[in-house]
Design a protein around this motif. Structure first.
Motif, PDB file in Angstrom:
ATOM      1  N   VAL A 238     -38.729 -42.136   0.107  1.00 19.29           N
ATOM      2  CA  VAL A 238     -38.628 -41.387   1.359  1.00 19.29           C
ATOM      3  C   VAL A 238     -39.629 -40.240   1.321  1.00 19.29           C
ATOM      4  O   VAL A 238     -39.575 -39.391   0.430  1.00 19.29           O
ATOM      5  N   LEU A 239     -40.557 -40.249   2.275  1.00 21.06           N
ATOM      6  CA  LEU A 239     -41.515 -39.152   2.415  1.00 21.06           C
ATOM      7  C   LEU A 239     -41.014 -38.225   3.527  1.00 21.06           C
ATOM      8  O   LEU A 239     -40.934 -38.628   4.686  1.00 21.06           O
ATOM      9  N   ALA A 240     -40.639 -36.999   3.143  1.00 18.99           N
ATOM     10  CA  ALA A 240     -40.008 -36.076   4.091  1.00 18.99           C
ATOM     11  C   ALA A 240     -40.763 -34.756   4.153  1.00 18.99           C
ATOM     12  O   ALA A 240     -41.171 -34.216   3.125  1.00 18.99           O
ATOM     13  N   SER A 247     -29.696 -34.332   5.720  1.00 17.62           N
ATOM     14  CA  SER A 247     -28.531 -35.206   5.606  1.00 17.62           C
ATOM     15  C   SER A 247     -28.908 -36.667   5.834  1.00 17.62           C
ATOM     16  O   SER A 247     -28.382 -37.568   5.182  1.00 17.62           O
ATOM     17  N   TYR A 248     -29.858 -36.897   6.760  1.00 16.56           N
ATOM     18  CA  TYR A 248     -30.340 -38.264   6.984  1.00 16.56           C
ATOM     19  C   TYR A 248     -31.052 -38.778   5.737  1.00 16.56           C
ATOM     20  O   TYR A 248     -30.846 -39.920   5.307  1.00 16.56           O
ATOM     21  N   VAL A 249     -31.912 -37.944   5.176  1.00 17.31           N
ATOM     22  CA  VAL A 249     -32.681 -38.340   3.992  1.00 17.31           C
ATOM     23  C   VAL A 249     -31.751 -38.647   2.829  1.00 17.31           C
ATOM     24  O   VAL A 249     -31.909 -39.659   2.125  1.00 17.31           O
ATOM     25  N   ILE A 279     -31.104 -32.629  -2.094  1.00 21.03           N
ATOM     26  CA  ILE A 279     -30.299 -32.837  -3.305  1.00 21.03           C
ATOM     27  C   ILE A 279     -28.869 -32.357  -3.091  1.00 21.03           C
ATOM     28  O   ILE A 279     -27.908 -33.012  -3.517  1.00 21.03           O
ATOM     29  N   SER A 280     -28.713 -31.238  -2.408  1.00 18.74           N
ATOM     30  CA  SER A 280     -27.382 -30.726  -2.099  1.00 18.74           C
ATOM     31  C   SER A 280     -26.603 -31.723  -1.241  1.00 18.74           C
ATOM     32  O   SER A 280     -25.416 -31.975  -1.473  1.00 18.74           O
ATOM     33  N   GLU A 281     -27.277 -32.311  -0.272  1.00 21.37           N
ATOM     34  CA  GLU A 281     -26.641 -33.303   0.595  1.00 21.37           C
ATOM     35  C   GLU A 281     -26.292 -34.579  -0.172  1.00 21.37           C
ATOM     36  O   GLU A 281     -25.253 -35.196   0.066  1.00 21.37           O
ATOM     37  N   GLY A 348     -40.070 -42.551  11.311  1.00 23.98           N
ATOM     38  CA  GLY A 348     -39.387 -41.480  12.018  1.00 23.98           C
ATOM     39  C   GLY A 348     -37.992 -41.207  11.504  1.00 23.98           C
ATOM     40  O   GLY A 348     -37.441 -41.923  10.667  1.00 23.98           O
ATOM     41  N   ASN A 349     -37.397 -40.156  12.042  1.00 27.44           N
ATOM     42  CA  ASN A 349     -36.103 -39.678  11.542  1.00 27.44           C
ATOM     43  C   ASN A 349     -34.903 -40.479  12.042  1.00 27.44           C
ATOM     44  O   ASN A 349     -33.788 -40.283  11.543  1.00 27.44           O
ATOM     45  N   LEU A 350     -35.108 -41.370  12.999  1.00 25.62           N
ATOM     46  CA  LEU A 350     -33.991 -42.147  13.538  1.00 25.62           C
ATOM     47  C   LEU A 350     -34.032 -43.612  13.109  1.00 25.62           C
ATOM     48  O   LEU A 350     -33.321 -44.441  13.669  1.00 25.62           O
ATOM     49  N   THR A 351     -34.849 -43.929  12.112  1.00 28.68           N
ATOM     50  CA  THR A 351     -34.997 -45.324  11.669  1.00 28.68           C
ATOM     51  C   THR A 351     -34.548 -45.481  10.223  1.00 28.68           C
ATOM     52  O   THR A 351     -35.359 -45.373   9.294  1.00 28.68           O
ATOM     53  N   PRO A 352     -33.268 -45.728   9.986  1.00 33.91           N
ATOM     54  CA  PRO A 352     -32.798 -45.908   8.605  1.00 33.91           C
ATOM     55  C   PRO A 352     -33.203 -47.270   8.055  1.00 33.91           C
ATOM     56  O   PRO A 352     -33.359 -48.241   8.809  1.00 33.91           O
TER      57      PRO A 352
END
Length: 426
Positions: A238-240, A247-249, A279-281, A348-352
């Protein structure tokens, strides 16, 4: 998860981080070789013995037939049946678009060349059933095999504790009109399909993911049968950046981690702040997972890479060559041209990644262990071979003849030259 900084690492250190080697690889190789040799020598008896040894079941038959599969399929809950139907339709739609007819090309006047596709006649599908039963994999392999036109589809999946397959696998078998499901798992299933036994037919190509023993078995039988690709434990990168939702990541990393203890979930981030939040999530969400022990072991086998920006992140991603690549950034469009090595990409952020695993339509049988540098994921193309054709008219023979004669003579292959000369003389 241990945190590394890209700019502090040498090329050798980066290479080692991208390695998927595991300490007991040699032990897996030797045990797999032993299983393969036993199946080659003892056929069905070896398969029945391994069912008892590995699956704790004394099988009375090594397969479930079409009628029994139909009865088992009736047990499927309506909601799951509807979900499988939707996934089936999407996967079928996407893969049908891959069927292409190529044009005939006249390379010079009178010389016509073209290619035509032919299905691999007999294929073997391995459907995992160890720590998780995967009807989605059955869809991902069976649908393109059917679309390609494979005449015989041999399906192997480990038996459940009752000596059957579950209703999900059975329902997919009915959708695909599969005659039998063979109750064989692990390296022994690969060996059975590669060499054949009294019950399990020999195939020409083997498909499907599995554990390390399945992967090693596929590597070892390649002198006798083709395989879809070398593949190992599942993985995601995952590149963020600052536009990502932590939370998504975290959810994406854990989705991959719950596959198995040897899975890898790699986080590449543009700041230590984002890394800490993710990491916390991860720690928070991990406690709520039924498979948290498996996921936790995989997370311990994973790490975080801090980069200066998303472009440097892509540099590391291409070096790692992930099976699944998630671009958790609003800048994903500018990164697409930079991607050279990845099995499947989620933008993108909405594509798991889960969407591709189950129902978006793309195939989830993908190259792992950095094989994305050279291999594609499964598609209709994986189930076919291309045959070339050519036709020369008398004019074509005259136009190309001298070229062939000169090249054949230059290579010292007189018979090749004569094959043209004798025709030109006529």
């Amino acid at each position: 998860m241990k945190i590394y900084n890209f700019k502090d690492l040498s090329k050798q250190e980066l290479k080692e981080l991208c390695s998927r080697s595991i300490a007991d690889d040699n032990l897996v190789k030797s045990r797999t070789e032993e299983i393969i040799n036993n199946v080659k020598s003892n056929g069905d008896n070896a398969l029945l013995s391994y069912a008892q040894q590995f699956d704790n079941i004394a099988l009375s038959s090594l397969f479930i037939g079409k009628e029994e599969l139909a009865e088992l399929a009736k047990q499927i809950p309506a909601e799951v049946k509807a979900a499988i139907d939707t996934a089936y339709q999407n996967i079928h739609t996407f893969h049908t678009s891959q069927l292409k007819t190529e044009d005939k090309i006249e390379t010079m006047p009178g010389v016509t060349c073209w290619r035509e596709a032919r299905a691999i006649e007999r294929v073997g599908l391995y459907i995992p059933g160890g720590t998780a039963v995967l009807p989605s994999t059955f869809l991902m392999l069976g649908i393109p095999a059917k679309i390609a036109g494979c005449k015989e589809i041999v399906v192997c999946s480990p038996p459940q504790s009752d000596g059957k397959v579950n209703c999900y696998i059975a329902y997919v078998a009915t959708l695909l009109n599969i005659e039998r499901v063979y109750l064989v798992g692990g390296a022994q299933a690969v060996a059975a399909m590669a060499y054949g036994t009294e019950t399990v037919p020999q195939v020409y190509k083997i498909f499907g993911p599995g554990n390390r023993y399945v992967t090693e078995a596929k590597k070892q039988v390649q002198n006798s049968v083709a395989i879809d690709m070398p593949a190992g434990p599942s993985e995601v990168l995952v590149l963020a950046d600052e536009t990502a939702n932590p939370s998504y990541v975290a959810a994406d990393l854990l989705a991959q981690a719950e596959h198995g203890t040897d899975s890898q979930s790699i986080l590449v981030v543009t700041s230590n702040k984002t890394a800490t939040e993710v990491i916390s999530e991860v720690e928070k969400q991990l406690t709520e997972l039924p498979r948290r022990d498996i996921a936790a072991a995989a997370i311990a086998n994973s790490y975080v890479m801090v980069v200066d920006d998303v472009h440097q992140g892509m540099e590391f991603s291409n070096l790692y060559a992930p099976e699944h690549l998630i671009l958790a950034t609003e800048k994903y469009e500018e990164l697409i041209p930079l991607i050279t090595n990845a099995g499947s990409v989620f933008l993108g952020n909405l594509t798991p990644e889960s969407a591709g695993d189950y129902a978006s339509g793309t195939n989830h049988t993908l190259p792992t262990s950095a094989f994305a540098k050279a291999y594609s994921g499964v598609s209709v193309d994986t189930f076919i071979k291309k045959i070339t054709f050519q036709h020369l008219s008398s004019n074509g023979l005259k136009n190309i003849g001298k070229t062939v004669e000169v090249l054949a003579e230059a290579e010292g292959l007189q018979a090749h030259k004569n094959a043209v000369t004798i025709r030109l003389q006529d």
